[in-house]
Design a protein around this motif. Structure first.
Motif, short mmCIF file in Angstrom:
data_model
loop_
_atom_site.label_atom_id
_atom_site.label_comp_id
_atom_site.label_asym_id
_atom_site.label_seq_id
_atom_site.Cartn_x
_atom_site.Cartn_y
_atom_site.Cartn_z
N ASN A 137 0.85 -1.19 0.00
CA ASN A 137 0.00 0.00 0.00
C ASN A 137 0.88 1.24 0.00
O ASN A 137 1.90 1.29 0.69
CB ASN A 137 -0.90 0.01 1.24
CG ASN A 137 -1.77 -1.23 1.32
OD1 ASN A 137 -2.26 -1.71 0.31
ND2 ASN A 137 -1.93 -1.77 2.52
N GLN A 138 0.47 2.24 -0.79
CA GLN A 138 1.27 3.45 -0.87
C GLN A 138 0.42 4.67 -0.54
O GLN A 138 -0.74 4.75 -0.93
CB GLN A 138 1.86 3.63 -2.27
CG GLN A 138 2.87 2.56 -2.61
CD GLN A 138 3.62 2.88 -3.88
OE1 GLN A 138 3.69 4.04 -4.29
NE2 GLN A 138 4.20 1.87 -4.50
N VAL A 139 1.04 5.60 0.17
CA VAL A 139 0.43 6.89 0.50
C VAL A 139 1.48 7.94 0.17
O VAL A 139 2.65 7.81 0.52
CB VAL A 139 0.06 6.97 2.00
CG1 VAL A 139 -0.50 8.33 2.34
CG2 VAL A 139 -0.92 5.87 2.36
N GLY A 140 1.05 8.99 -0.52
CA GLY A 140 2.03 10.01 -0.88
C GLY A 140 1.38 11.32 -1.27
O GLY A 140 0.15 11.44 -1.33
N SER A 141 2.23 12.28 -1.55
CA SER A 141 1.75 13.59 -2.01
C SER A 141 2.89 14.27 -2.76
O SER A 141 4.05 13.93 -2.60
CB SER A 141 1.30 14.44 -0.83
OG SER A 141 2.40 14.74 0.02
N ASP A 154 -4.10 1.36 -2.57
CA ASP A 154 -4.18 0.17 -1.73
C ASP A 154 -5.19 -0.80 -2.33
O ASP A 154 -5.52 -0.72 -3.51
CB ASP A 154 -4.56 0.55 -0.29
CG ASP A 154 -5.85 1.34 -0.20
OD1 ASP A 154 -6.60 1.38 -1.19
OD2 ASP A 154 -6.13 1.90 0.87
N ALA A 155 -5.71 -1.69 -1.53
CA ALA A 155 -6.64 -2.71 -2.01
C ALA A 155 -7.94 -2.09 -2.51
O ALA A 155 -8.67 -2.70 -3.28
CB ALA A 155 -6.93 -3.72 -0.91
N ASN A 156 -8.26 -0.89 -2.09
CA ASN A 156 -9.48 -0.22 -2.52
C ASN A 156 -9.28 0.59 -3.80
O ASN A 156 -10.19 1.30 -4.22
CB ASN A 156 -10.01 0.69 -1.41
CG ASN A 156 -10.42 -0.11 -0.20
OD1 ASN A 156 -10.96 -1.20 -0.32
ND2 ASN A 156 -10.14 0.42 0.98
N GLY A 157 -8.10 0.55 -4.38
CA GLY A 157 -7.86 1.25 -5.62
C GLY A 157 -6.96 2.47 -5.43
O GLY A 157 -6.35 2.67 -4.38
N PHE A 158 -6.92 3.31 -6.46
CA PHE A 158 -6.10 4.53 -6.45
C PHE A 158 -7.04 5.71 -6.26
O PHE A 158 -7.96 5.92 -7.05
CB PHE A 158 -5.34 4.65 -7.78
CG PHE A 158 -4.37 5.78 -7.80
CD1 PHE A 158 -3.15 5.68 -7.17
CD2 PHE A 158 -4.69 6.97 -8.46
CE1 PHE A 158 -2.24 6.74 -7.21
CE2 PHE A 158 -3.80 8.02 -8.49
CZ PHE A 158 -2.56 7.91 -7.86
N ARG A 159 -6.81 6.48 -5.19
CA ARG A 159 -7.68 7.62 -4.88
C ARG A 159 -6.82 8.88 -4.79
O ARG A 159 -5.74 8.85 -4.21
CB ARG A 159 -8.42 7.36 -3.56
CG ARG A 159 -9.33 6.13 -3.68
CD ARG A 159 -10.02 5.81 -2.38
NE ARG A 159 -9.18 5.61 -1.22
CZ ARG A 159 -8.50 4.51 -0.95
NH1 ARG A 159 -8.54 3.49 -1.78
NH2 ARG A 159 -7.78 4.40 0.13
N VAL A 160 -7.33 9.96 -5.36
CA VAL A 160 -6.58 11.21 -5.44
C VAL A 160 -7.41 12.35 -4.86
O VAL A 160 -8.62 12.43 -5.09
CB VAL A 160 -6.22 11.55 -6.91
CG1 VAL A 160 -5.52 12.88 -7.00
CG2 VAL A 160 -5.38 10.46 -7.51
#
Length: 194
Positions: A24-28, A46-52
């Motif tokens: 899982n990746q979190v970034g900005s 993550d497992a729920n997809g890519f959210r922006v």
């Protein structure tokens, strides 16, 4: 274990990203666009997809259209619906309209087959009733007789019948031995029963 973290910061732009052990990746990231506006983007993958989430995402057009007018039923559709509802009501009430059609006439072959079938059924019933009464008389006559001899052959009847169930062979019983093998200290263990 698959974890990673990186980022950078320069005048007019910056970025950070963190990846956990599950991928899982979190970034900005942020930058200054050619119009001089600061653009900020935060994302999660993550497992729920890519959210922006961003201050520069495009916005869709606003639809201010009137709702469509419902389709009007034609006279044929209205008549068919009324006939259907009448048929449903008749079926639910238990009264079904009788068809005025003529009954189907049997062909000569079908009539002959029905006749032969009825004769075979009657013959089978007659044989079953004769055989049933004969069995009862035979059972009552020979049940207590220890033996009966006929002129053509001798037949012996036992008044008691005993069914003996087969006895299974004894299964040998012994003590079981559990063997534990440590494959990797504090990690993998294998077990075997002998």
């Amino acid at each position: 274990f698959g974890q990673a973290s990186y980022g950078y910061a320069h005048p007019g732009q910056a970025a950070t990203n963190y990846q956990d052990a599950f991928g899982n990746q979190v970034g900005s990231y942020a930058y200054i666009n050619p119009e001089g506006e600061e653009i900020r983007v935060s994302y999660t993958a993550d497992a729920n997809g890519f959210r922006v989430v961003s201050n520069a995402l495009p916005e869709g057009p606003v639809a201010d259209l009137a709702l469509p007018v419902p389709v009007q039923d034609t006279p044929e559709v209205i008549a068919a619906r009324q006939a259907h509802l009448a048929a449903v009501a008749a079926a639910e009430s238990g009264v079904v309209p009788v068809s005025t059609l003529q009954p189907v006439q049997d062909t000569a072959e079908v009539a002959q087959a029905k006749k032969e079938h009825a004769e075979a059924v009657e013959k089978a019933r007659a044989m079953a009733s004769d055989a049933g009464s004969r069995k009862k008389r035979s059972f009552a006559r020979f049940h207590y007789a220890p033996s009966m001899t006929y002129s053509t052959y001798a037949h012996s009847i036992s008044p008691y019948t005993v069914a003996v169930a087969p006895v299974p062979a004894p299964v040998p019983v012994r003590e079981a031995t559990l063997t534990k093998t440590v494959l990797n200290p504090n990690h993998a263990v294998a077990y075997r029963v002998d």
